[in-house]
Each structure stands twice: as C-alpha cells, then as structure tokens.
Design a protein around this motif. Structure first.
Motif, PDB file in Angstrom:
ATOM      1  N   THR A   1       3.730   4.361  -1.196  1.00 17.04           N
ATOM      2  CA  THR A   1       4.905   5.535  -1.180  1.00 17.04           C
ATOM      3  C   THR A   1       6.196   4.957  -0.914  1.00 17.04           C
ATOM      4  OG1 THR A   1       4.454   5.951   1.125  1.00 17.04           O
ATOM      5  CG2 THR A   1       3.038   7.301  -0.582  1.00 17.04           C
ATOM      6  N   ASP A   2       6.359   3.575  -0.471  1.00 14.46           N
ATOM      7  CA  ASP A   2       7.715   3.236  -0.497  1.00 14.46           C
ATOM      8  C   ASP A   2       8.398   2.922  -1.731  1.00 14.46           C
ATOM      9  OD1 ASP A   2       7.036   2.761   2.201  1.00 14.46           O
ATOM     10  OD2 ASP A   2       6.530   0.858   1.971  1.00 14.46           O
ATOM     11  N   ILE A   3       7.641   2.766  -2.879  1.00 16.84           N
ATOM     12  CA  ILE A   3       8.438   2.508  -4.280  1.00 16.84           C
ATOM     13  C   ILE A   3       8.841   3.762  -4.760  1.00 16.84           C
ATOM     14  CG2 ILE A   3       8.012   1.918  -6.589  1.00 16.84           C
ATOM     15  CD1 ILE A   3       5.748   0.144  -5.511  1.00 16.84           C
ATOM     16  N   TYR A   4       8.170   4.954  -4.323  1.00 18.25           N
ATOM     17  CA  TYR A   4       8.463   6.375  -4.837  1.00 18.25           C
ATOM     18  C   TYR A   4       8.688   7.252  -3.662  1.00 18.25           C
ATOM     19  CZ  TYR A   4       7.059   4.312  -9.370  1.00 18.25           C
ATOM     20  OH  TYR A   4       6.749   3.822 -10.589  1.00 18.25           O
ATOM     21  N   ASP A   5       9.640   8.306  -4.140  1.00 15.11           N
ATOM     22  CA  ASP A   5       9.955   9.309  -2.973  1.00 15.11           C
ATOM     23  C   ASP A   5       8.971  10.513  -3.447  1.00 15.11           C
ATOM     24  OD1 ASP A   5      11.463  10.211  -4.823  1.00 15.11           O
ATOM     25  OD2 ASP A   5      13.058  10.598  -3.790  1.00 15.11           O
ATOM     26  N   GLU A   6       9.023  11.696  -2.567  1.00 16.09           N
ATOM     27  CA  GLU A   6       8.009  12.610  -3.130  1.00 16.09           C
ATOM     28  C   GLU A   6       8.412  13.356  -4.208  1.00 16.09           C
ATOM     29  OE1 GLU A   6       4.648  14.846  -2.237  1.00 16.09           O
ATOM     30  OE2 GLU A   6       5.468  13.015  -0.953  1.00 16.09           O
ATOM     31  N   VAL A   7       9.983  13.249  -4.318  1.00 17.73           N
ATOM     32  CA  VAL A   7      10.222  14.004  -5.710  1.00 17.73           C
ATOM     33  C   VAL A   7       9.886  13.147  -7.075  1.00 17.73           C
ATOM     34  CG1 VAL A   7      12.477  14.665  -6.974  1.00 17.73           C
ATOM     35  CG2 VAL A   7      12.403  14.979  -4.581  1.00 17.73           C
ATOM     36  N   GLN A   8       9.856  12.052  -6.733  1.00 14.87           N
ATOM     37  CA  GLN A   8       9.556  11.170  -7.975  1.00 14.87           C
ATOM     38  C   GLN A   8       8.051  11.355  -8.411  1.00 14.87           C
ATOM     39  OE1 GLN A   8      11.394   7.414  -6.669  1.00 14.87           O
ATOM     40  NE2 GLN A   8      12.882   7.704  -8.282  1.00 14.87           N
ATOM     41  N   ILE A   9       7.352  11.281  -7.145  1.00 12.52           N
ATOM     42  CA  ILE A   9       5.951  11.482  -7.347  1.00 12.52           C
ATOM     43  C   ILE A   9       5.300  12.524  -8.028  1.00 12.52           C
ATOM     44  CG2 ILE A   9       3.451  11.708  -5.979  1.00 12.52           C
ATOM     45  CD1 ILE A   9       4.858   9.606  -4.209  1.00 12.52           C
ATOM     46  N   ASN A  10       6.179  13.709  -7.577  1.00 15.54           N
ATOM     47  CA  ASN A  10       5.715  15.027  -8.142  1.00 15.54           C
ATOM     48  C   ASN A  10       6.400  15.111  -9.489  1.00 15.54           C
ATOM     49  OD1 ASN A  10       4.712  16.174  -5.898  1.00 15.54           O
ATOM     50  ND2 ASN A  10       6.502  17.035  -5.036  1.00 15.54           N
TER      51      ASN A  10
END
Length: 109
Positions: free
Chosen positions: A2-11
């Motif tokens: 999860t260090d690569i993507y934040d929560e917004v990008q994952i969603n």
C-alpha cells in the motif's frame, strides 16, 4: 504494497476494473446469441481442446482402462447387490481397484 498507492488510487483502480468487467459482460450478452459468434467460439474451443487435451485424455484413458472397466463392473455388481460374488469371481480386479485406493466393501452402497 500500500506504500505505492494511496486509498484513493486503489479505489479508482477497483472502480475501473469493475466498469471494464461490466462493459465486457454487456458486450458478451449482446453477441452470445449470434450464430456467427457461436460457430467461431465452438471452432476456437475445439481447436484448443485438440491442441492441448485430446492426446492427454486419450493417454490417461488407455493408462487407466483396466481400472475403469473393473470399476464399471463393480458398480454393476453393487447395483444388483452381488458384491460378494464379484469379489469371488474377480479377485484380480478387486486387487487392482484396491491398488488405486478404491475400497471394495461388502454391503449396500
């Protein structure tokens, strides 16, 4: 991870994936009844089977042919409630089946 993507990008990635799956599903639902698509799909599936599985299935059947026949005969004797007769008539088939891990037991099954 999860260090690569934040929560917004994952969603966002998940939503894009869901939209693509939904679009592909709708596209398939439209063309699945088309006779031309059905014919091409069957030809593709048949070619895949013949290229990858036909020889394997045939070799597997030939390798296990005696076991398959012994099992089929056992099921006949079991269906007619004559398992003890099967055991006395075909001890070699019973041994073969047990070598494959198939339990030949008396009684109803």
């Amino acid at each position: 991870m999860t260090d690569i993507y934040d929560e917004v990008q994952i969603n966002k990635i998940i939503e894009l994936y869901k939209k693509n799956r939904e679009r592909d599903r709708k596209k398939y639902q439209k063309k699945k009844d088309d006779p031309d698509f059905i014919q091409k799909n069957r030809a593709r599936a048949k070619a895949h089977y013949e290229a990858h599985y036909k020889d394997t299935k045939k070799e597997n059947y030939i390798k296990n042919q005696d076991f398959i026949k012994a099992k089929s005969l056992f099921y006949y004797y079991r269906r007619t409630n004559r398992i003890d007769e099967y055991k006395s008539k075909f001890p070699d088939k019973v041994d073969l089946m047990e070598s494959y891990g198939f339990v030949v037991a008396s009684g109803s099954g």
